[in-house]
Design an enzyme around this catalytic site. Structure first.
Site, PDB file in Angstrom:
ATOM      1  NE  ARG A  44      -3.716  -2.234   0.102  1.00 23.30           N
ATOM      2  CZ  ARG A  44      -3.339  -3.456  -0.276  1.00 23.30           C
ATOM      3  NH1 ARG A  44      -2.157  -3.658  -0.858  1.00 23.30           N
ATOM      4  NH2 ARG A  44      -4.136  -4.482  -0.123  1.00 23.30           N
ATOM      5  CB  SER A  47      -8.789  -1.059   4.226  1.00 25.42           C
ATOM      6  OG  SER A  47      -9.299  -2.254   3.705  1.00 25.42           O
ATOM      7  CD  GLU A  96      -5.586   1.002   2.129  1.00 29.16           C
ATOM      8  OE1 GLU A  96      -5.480  -0.032   2.806  1.00 29.16           O
ATOM      9  OE2 GLU A  96      -6.290   1.081   1.111  1.00 29.16           O
TER      10      GLU A  96
END
Ligand SMILES: Cc1cc2nc3c(=O)[nH]c(=O)nc-3n(C[C@H](O)[C@H](O)[C@H](O)COP(=O)(O)OP(=O)(O)OC[C@H]3O[C@@H](n4cnc5c(N)ncnc54)[C@H](O)[C@@H]3O)c2cc1C
Length: 374
Positions: free
Chosen positions: A170, A249, A366
């Site tokens: 990520r 998320s 995130e």
């Protein structure tokens, strides 16, 4: 225009100006002009990975809406990277404003394997490298050859290879501060003569498809299986599902060292995630007073498990707040209707604090925060 209307979490103040250059050349020209003017610029694709602050945005929002998918000749580097003959690969150049999931659908329909497990991820193709999108055992990294990039520092269009993007879990050099615009992305995919996927690399997906891990399954079945799993978690954009009013998320799965992982309860999920240990180079005779942060992380923890076991369940919200944990998945924060960015951040901080005090693990968000911080 209110930026809330351009984001999936539906928060964000008023923007002074919003433009949407229609072609690649217009996008390049418009951004160069804005950079030269010193105006603040915010790039937006699908707005599915941003938390924009409530204050007005005093600059120009550039919506990336350029279209085009082109088939290029696969070359030897495709073959070398993937240990298959170039003839068995297809190379695609995709303009940044193309919708990611539409691209996945197109590749599945054509029998091209490599991104089928990334079905249902919202947003644009240009934003896909920013955090090296990943899900259900696949990551963009394994199919990305490189990008065309308008570099903020030089003002020039450059080609960057996937290696130069420093893609990780990520993250990428672009998410870590290298400024510019992703103009297009090049992907290399396998031409699947038998219409089968890449080997299934994710337990939950293998169970849903009722096949052993490592099986190859018809591409369309993988796509359907992933979309069904994602829908059960509120992780596909769906106007009839209030849980999908989110940024996906909200926290990444924390990476910790082995010794720390051992301190967690036995039932806490953890996966070995072993990057090459990096050697620390220090000048001879230099003794660092503070030990540098470890970079040889070995275990990935489940942020969802940590949140649940810190006592924060599905549907949780703070008194009076319109931000809530998704009713389907503890990892997503949703806007239940009219929430402010401040409420989203307040809930995120609460989650971080509870997890830290329970387990000593700091959760990192995130999405990208714009105009405010968590
Ligand atoms: C329901 C839901 C499920 C999700 N599931 C997943 C998942 O499974 N896996 C996953 O990895 N992500 C997931 N996400 C997050 C998100 O979809 C991805 O990160 C996606 O790539 C973001 O694309 P976007 O176009 O919406 O980016 P935006 O939110 O518009 O932008 C994100 C960042 O990229 C920058 N940016 C956008 N376009 C460009 C460009 N052309 N050049 C340079 N910078 C640019 C923006 O300035 C911003 O900093 C999910 C989100 C939602 C809402």
């Amino acid at each position: 225009m209110r930026l809330a209307e351009l984001t999936t979490l539906r928060v964000g103040g008023e923007a002074e100006s919003v433009i949407a250059p229609a072609s690649r050349d217009e996008l390049v020209a418009a951004v160069l002009e804005l950079w030269a003017s010193g105006d603040e610029v915010l790039l937006l694709g699908g707005g599915s990975n941003v938390v924009i602050g409530d204050d007005d945005f005093d600059g120009t929002v550039v919506r990336v809406v350029t279209r085009g998918v082109e088939r290029l000749a696969a070359d030897d580097s495709d073959a070398a990277d993937n240990s298959t003959a170039a003839a068995d690969r297809v190379r695609l150049r995709v303009q940044a404003g193309e919708n990611w999931d539409a691209l996945v659908a197109l590749t599945v329909d054509n029998g091209w394997a490599g991104i089928e497990a990334l079905s249902g991820i919202p947003g644009s193709c240009g934003a896909a490298p920013i955090q090296n999108i990943g899900a259900y055992g696949q990551e963009l990294e394994s199919s990305l050859v490189g990008i065309e990039f308008l570099d903020y520092l030089s003002g020039e269009l450059v080609s960057l290879s996937a290696a130069e993007l420093e893609l990780g879990y990520r993250t990428s050099a672009l998410k870590q501060g290298r400024e510019g615009v992703v103009i297009s992305i090049d992907l290399s995919l396998a031409v699947s003569a038998d219409g089968l996927s890449e080997p299934i690399a994710y337990d939950q997906l293998a169970s849903a498809l009722k096949v052993p891990l490592g099986s190859r399954v018809p591409l369309a079945e993988v796509r359907a299986g992933v979309l069904a799993l994602r829908a059960s978690k509120g992780m596909v954009l769906d106007a009839s599902d209030p849980d999908s009013v989110s940024a996906g998320s909200f926290f990444t799965n924390p990476l910790v060292g082995e010794n720390f992982a051992r301190t967690l309860p036995a039932d806490a999920p953890r996966w070995a995630n072993a990057p090459e240990p990096r050697e620390l180079v220090v000048p001879l005779g230099y003794e660092p007073a503070v030990q540098p942060e470890r970079t040889d992380f070995r275990f990935k923890l489940s942020a969802a498990w940590l949140i649940e076991h810190a006592g924060i369940g599905r549907g949780f919200s703070l008194p009076g707040s319109k931000a809530a944990i998704s009713s389907k998945h503890t990892l997503a924060i949703t806007n239940t209707g009219g929430a402010t960015a401040a409420e989203i951040s307040e809930l995120a901080r609460f989650v971080q604090t509870r997890v830290f005090s329970e387990f000593g693990v700091r959760l990192h968000p995130e999405p990208v925060f714009v105009g405010h911080s968590i």
